[in-house]
Design an enzyme around this catalytic site. Sequence first.
Site, short mmCIF file in Angstrom:
data_model
loop_
_atom_site.label_atom_id
_atom_site.label_comp_id
_atom_site.label_asym_id
_atom_site.label_seq_id
_atom_site.Cartn_x
_atom_site.Cartn_y
_atom_site.Cartn_z
N SER A 16 4.77 2.25 8.00
CA SER A 16 4.38 1.12 7.14
C SER A 16 5.56 0.59 6.34
CB SER A 16 3.29 1.56 6.17
OG SER A 16 2.06 1.69 6.83
N ASP A 43 0.09 -7.62 1.30
CA ASP A 43 0.52 -6.24 1.50
C ASP A 43 2.04 -6.12 1.53
OD1 ASP A 43 0.22 -3.52 1.71
OD2 ASP A 43 -0.08 -3.52 3.89
N HIS A 81 0.82 -1.22 0.00
CA HIS A 81 0.00 0.00 0.00
C HIS A 81 0.85 1.27 0.00
CE1 HIS A 81 0.35 -0.12 4.54
NE2 HIS A 81 0.39 1.19 4.36
#
Length: 378
Positions: free
Chosen positions: A223, A146, A112
């Site tokens: 992230s 992801d 993402h």
Amino acid sequence: MRDRFVRITVGAALLLLGLLVAQPYVTAFLFAARTPRAITARGELAPAEASTVALFARASASVVHVFVQAAAQNRGLFGADSEEGGEQDGGGSQTGTGFVWDAAGHIVTNNHVVAAAAQGGSSVSVRLASGAVVPARIVGTAPNYDLAVLQLGRTAPPPPLAIGTSADLKVGQSTYAIGNPFGLDHTLTTGVVSALQRRLPTAEGRELSGVIQTDAAINPGNSGGPLLDSAGRLIGVNTAIFSPSGASAGIGFAIPVDVVNRVVPELIRNGRTRNPGIGIIAGQESVAARLGIDGVVVVRVLRGSPAAQAGLRGVDPQAGTLGDIIVAAGDRPVHRLADLTAAMAEAGVDAALELTVERDGRTRRVRVTTTDVADARP
């Protein structure tokens, strides 16, 4: 005699009052530190502190800052992803964290973080711990996990992180997250493994099982960064937080390293992952729960798929009959689709898998061979 006593008492009182008023000035004059103070020797760091300092010194050089610069016409479309830890800076860049995977300069981050670049119209660059900014290209992405892999441009890559395992993690173990929260480079936060075997939604309605929960502070910008154990080994990739405010609430999630260590080499080899499946369309879990069904309801079986070859049946709307219900895969009970996908992921592609299926109140076992879901389309 009395007047003399009164004069002495009043004089003493005035003297004391004068001393009281003058005391701060006298103290400041006599004791003020007008030159730099002498440094007190600290002594040795506590063992826990020394261990953390050494861990950060070893690992931080392998952690990078990832930037996805949107094309001019796309700027403003990428909002901060507060639940998944992404961040948008003021210049139209999506930012996140990554880390060096191997000596060839491959960088692992979250899908993402680089999704905009994977769809085209954006460029990716990486800032190393040294401060150097290096262009990078996307080698492959795995939305269902992801995960994404980048390749650094011409530069000598920092050393890769040591790889651990998530199979033997225990709740209460120390965890260390290194990342770039809110764009603040190389921030270290610490915590513990708060829980194991969490489930996390990913792409296309799938769930990732076995996820690590930690209370190490993870914020937008973390992230794709590494979650380390006390030996400085990679045990997970930080991917999401649960937070009503969008900032850390002490509930962060990381993709387990055993999944990462399986998916990343495949991305480097092929640019994509082979996702094992059997060729079924599963019913909604909420509907199954309302019907009191414990298992995965087969709504449709894809033509020519392993499920079709094994004789599995879907819902027959004309006859009004329910499809097969998968209640176990191998020795694992199947309560929901995530249980089935986890069993297939562990088995891999082109692997034999025994399913326990309920049909018309009877239980039977069928043997299927998993296939790449990209090869089993409706």
